[in-house]
Design an enzyme around this catalytic site. Sequence first.
Site: not given
Length: 490
Positions: A78, A132
């Site tokens: 991510c 993220h």
Amino acid sequence: MKKYIHIIFILFGFLLSNAQKLKTNKTKNQPNVLVFYVDDLRAELGCYGSKTAITPNIDKLASEGVMFNKAYVQQAICAPSRMSTLTGLRPETLGIYSIFTPLRKVHKDVVTMPQLFKENGYKTISLGKVYHHSFDDKESWTTQFEKDGNSYLKPENITLLEKLKKEGNKNLNGPAFEDADVEDEAYKDGRVAKNAIETLHKVKDDKFLMFVGLSKPHLPFSAPKKYWDLHNKNDFEVPSRGKPKDMYKLALTNWGELRGYYGIPAEGDLDDDLTKTLIQGYHACVSYIDAQVGKVMQTLEALDLRKSTMVIFMSDHGYKIGEYGAWNKHSNVEIDVRVPLIISRETKYESRLAGVTSDALVENVDIFSTLVDVCNLKGPKSDGKSLIPVLDNPKIKWDEIATSVYPRGNKIMGCTSTDGEWRYTEWRDAKTHEVIQAELYEHKNSLLSFVNLSGNLKYALVEKRMKSLLETQFPKNGKPFLQNDQPRKK
């Protein structure tokens, strides 16, 4: 005198008309941008040929733009992937490879996409999961909604979590899936769509860059029951658990992300029934986010913003749902680094390009440069390049390779590339670039490959060519792979 007054009125009208035309042209040359940024989504969509996905709204979007069949991320995890998209810089340029380091902890002066657009008069809006880390780069957003939690709604699961917490199991998540009989807004992605719709009404008269960050199908596979009911568990096949022959020993992970959920065995393979339930849950989550995309797109149409808005649908990386006996992402294999990418824009080629599929090799790192080009901005130095030529001519010959990286600790770096048919990976010493082991896989007809052909004389010319292409991005005498990652907080 009347004659002069008449002339003045004519002149004033001419100037006003031209001013309006200039304003119209400026708006046309600087469209709005709406990005659907989805977490953990592989190309498991109807428009990509899936026989099990139910995604009518995303399929409709694909029919209105260019769908990229060979789009790749720069790292299958991510945080680094999202930073790469939002800066136009590769993970090896940023030196951040883990999920534990926010961008601004290391790079104070990097010009990000929302920062550039905000400086150029755009309203910049972050909804849901974009970076993220929730509030990374917060000064660059005009409006930012914090991503929220509540992955569990069933009383028994809430009770279970409380029990685990009392027992001191701080690192154990709840169940890996849930199917509460609730409305869409009860789970977070439904609220993200609701916030997006409300925000579109507020900014409809402004230029805007809006990111709609949808968290599913990330674990846990929690979605309203009606989306689970779209899929029959027994319709899914259990993927082969076989590992590629002669694969590098660290090429796959132990899929610890899934093992951290309650009810998942600490070691060994999952049984067939649990595997099918998880696959059903993944599909339910994909159908759930598809519905949210549909709601936002309907609002865009209702507000008459569709023609003045470039829409991008993308994912931060691919995903394994049992293939190779593995789960999640965290690797350099094809199914983890290939992603769905759809771009729909107003263009003089619009009718010809609607529903066109491009096999050009493109990368998520190209998105920043593409938007800079589309919106007529002057952008910072980028590792990517504008995809406008491909959008204008989807069949154009484009890049020879797309590349990604994945480290194993601080000492080993996996460097990988594809030409669209072959994937070649070198596992290197992160400092010296000495090759520890190589992998060559054929992907002409499948995302999966079960034999490492590196060293096979029959494919020596293919490997030589792929190695040469890889070295254009990762020179064998290159600089050490810089690690800017911060230590994980304990």
